[in-house]
Design an enzyme around this catalytic site. Structure first.
Site, PDB file in Angstrom:
ATOM      1  N   GLY A   1      75.053 -23.489 -78.468  1.00  0.00           N
ATOM      2  CA  GLY A   1      74.662 -22.835 -77.677  1.00  0.00           C
ATOM      3  C   GLY A   1      72.873 -23.445 -77.253  1.00  0.00           C
ATOM      4  N   GLU A   2      71.751 -22.506 -76.757  1.00  0.00           N
ATOM      5  CA  GLU A   2      70.668 -22.506 -76.483  1.00  0.00           C
ATOM      6  C   GLU A   2      70.180 -23.477 -75.469  1.00  0.00           C
ATOM      7  OE1 GLU A   2      68.195 -22.508 -80.198  1.00  0.00           O
ATOM      8  OE2 GLU A   2      69.507 -20.518 -80.547  1.00  0.00           O
ATOM      9  N   GLY A   3      70.874 -24.736 -75.334  1.00  0.00           N
ATOM     10  CA  GLY A   3      70.810 -26.266 -74.846  1.00  0.00           C
ATOM     11  C   GLY A   3      70.450 -27.177 -76.123  1.00  0.00           C
TER      12      GLY A   3
ATOM     13  N   ASP B   1      71.644 -21.529 -73.181  1.00  0.00           N
ATOM     14  CA  ASP B   1      71.766 -19.799 -72.858  1.00  0.00           C
ATOM     15  C   ASP B   1      72.172 -19.200 -74.246  1.00  0.00           C
ATOM     16  OD1 ASP B   1      74.727 -19.452 -74.700  1.00  0.00           O
ATOM     17  OD2 ASP B   1      74.574 -21.877 -74.006  1.00  0.00           O
TER      18      ASP B   1
ATOM     19  N   VAL C   1      66.855 -24.554 -80.559  1.00  0.00           N
ATOM     20  CA  VAL C   1      67.027 -25.914 -79.154  1.00  0.00           C
ATOM     21  C   VAL C   1      65.074 -26.170 -79.395  1.00  0.00           C
ATOM     22  CG1 VAL C   1      66.311 -23.700 -77.404  1.00  0.00           C
ATOM     23  CG2 VAL C   1      67.517 -25.840 -77.260  1.00  0.00           C
TER      24      VAL C   1
END
Length: 337
Positions: A308-310, A168, A90
């Site tokens: 994930g992670e945005g 996340d 991200v």
């Protein structure tokens, strides 16, 4: 009771009228037109403001069920340091759109004494309980984490955020997300459990069994009771972040499966908050599809992402900016010579 304003319906209608008057056939720009009208309603003006200040907040935490993942839970703490070094997925993708990334230790099972204090200032606990045998959180911790998420949203908005993105990081996140979605919607575990970090079918079967045991445990129906029994501190913090963005009238772009599950629970707390959320992308995890259908949200992108992670939501920022640009900069049919 959290007061949530509604987007400006008059601005939305004005935007739709303007979009029909642009130098193009009616509806020719498809989803971009829908998004332009949505942004106009969110900003209460036509055209909507540019999305110059985009902020990603990664909520990090460990779970007692992390043994179902293809990776050990120690990865979560290691990844916090990777975020801080600017080397995560991200981080790299956010730089392409000029977005800022912040990582917070909400429940990492590590003291992380070597990281800056501002990363640890909202820490609720070290890891969450294994939801197949015990509650994820102690009484009151879900509410504390939810309030922490609200404080984080307020801080990002005070710093100038035009758009919020929840990220996340936590080994076991997809299992927790599946349990939350199954509990809220009454869906069998088999239908919402995916492969997460890339486990094989045997690994997925273990995840299904974990979620089935978790769902069979007694719990209350209140959203905070669900977060306490089946969620995690980072899920509760994410829910608070989503609700407070809506309460402040700032658009929120959901990422993948974890933020989708948190949004589903957040809607139980503040039903009107959903009017301020968009789905950035379609995850490969099945529980996200159930969550987004229930929320009435259609993903902007479908790139087969599951990091994930945005990271998926960040990819949709360019599309939102394009939507803002067309209604702001395109000419009108009436002005043609």
């Amino acid at each position: 009771m959290i007061d949530i304003p509604l987007p400006d319906s008059d601005a939305r209608e004005e935007a739709l009228t303007r979009l029909d008057a642009l130098v193009k056939p009616l509806g020719a720009l498809g989803r971009l037109e829908e998004l332009a009208a949505w942004l106009s309603a969110a900003h209460g003006m036509v055209p909507p403001r540019p999305l110059d200040d985009v902020r990603v907040v990664v909520f990090a935490g460990d779970h007692g069920v992390s043994g179902v993942s293809a990776y050990p839970r120690e990865i979560t703490a290691a990844m916090v340091r990777v975020f801080l070094a600017g080397k995560s997925g991200v981080n790299v993708l956010a730089r392409q759109v000029g977005a800022k990334v912040r990582v917070l230790d909400i429940a990492v099972d590590d003291e992380l004494a070597d990281v800056p204090e501002e990363v640890r200032q909202y820490k609720i606990r070290r890891g969450s309980g294994s939801i197949d045998f015990t509650d994820a959180l102690e009484p009151g911790e879900a509410e504390r984490a939810f309030d922490a998420g609200r404080l984080v949203a307020n801080a990002e908005i005070a710093a100038g955020a035009d758009l919020l993105i929840p990220g996340d990081m936590g080994i076991g996140n997809t299992t927790v997300a599946a349990a939350l979605v199954a509990a809220v919607l009454g869906v069998p575990a088999e239908e919402v459990v995916g492969t997460g970090t890339g486990v094989d079918e045997e690994g997925r079967a273990r995840k299904v069994a974990v979620v089935e045991r978790a769902l069979a445990r007694p719990r209350g129906s209140d959203p905070f009771a669900v977060l306490t029994a089946l969620g995690s501190a980072c899920a509760a913090a994410t829910a608070g972040f989503l609700v407070q963005g809506a309460a402040r009238g700032v658009p929120v772009l959901l990422d993948g499966v974890f933020s989708g599950a948190a949004a589903l629970v957040a809607r139980e707390i503040a039903p009107d908050a959903v009017h301020w959320w968009l789905a950035g992308h379609r995850s490969t995890e099945p529980s996200q599809a159930y969550a987004l259908k229930a929320l009435g949200l259609e993903p902007i992108l479908d790139l087969g992402l599951r990091l994930g992670e945005g990271s998926g939501a960040v990819q949709a920022v360019t599309t939102l900016r394009a939507a803002q640009a067309i209604i702001s900069d395109m000419g009108l049919l009436a002005d043609l010579a």
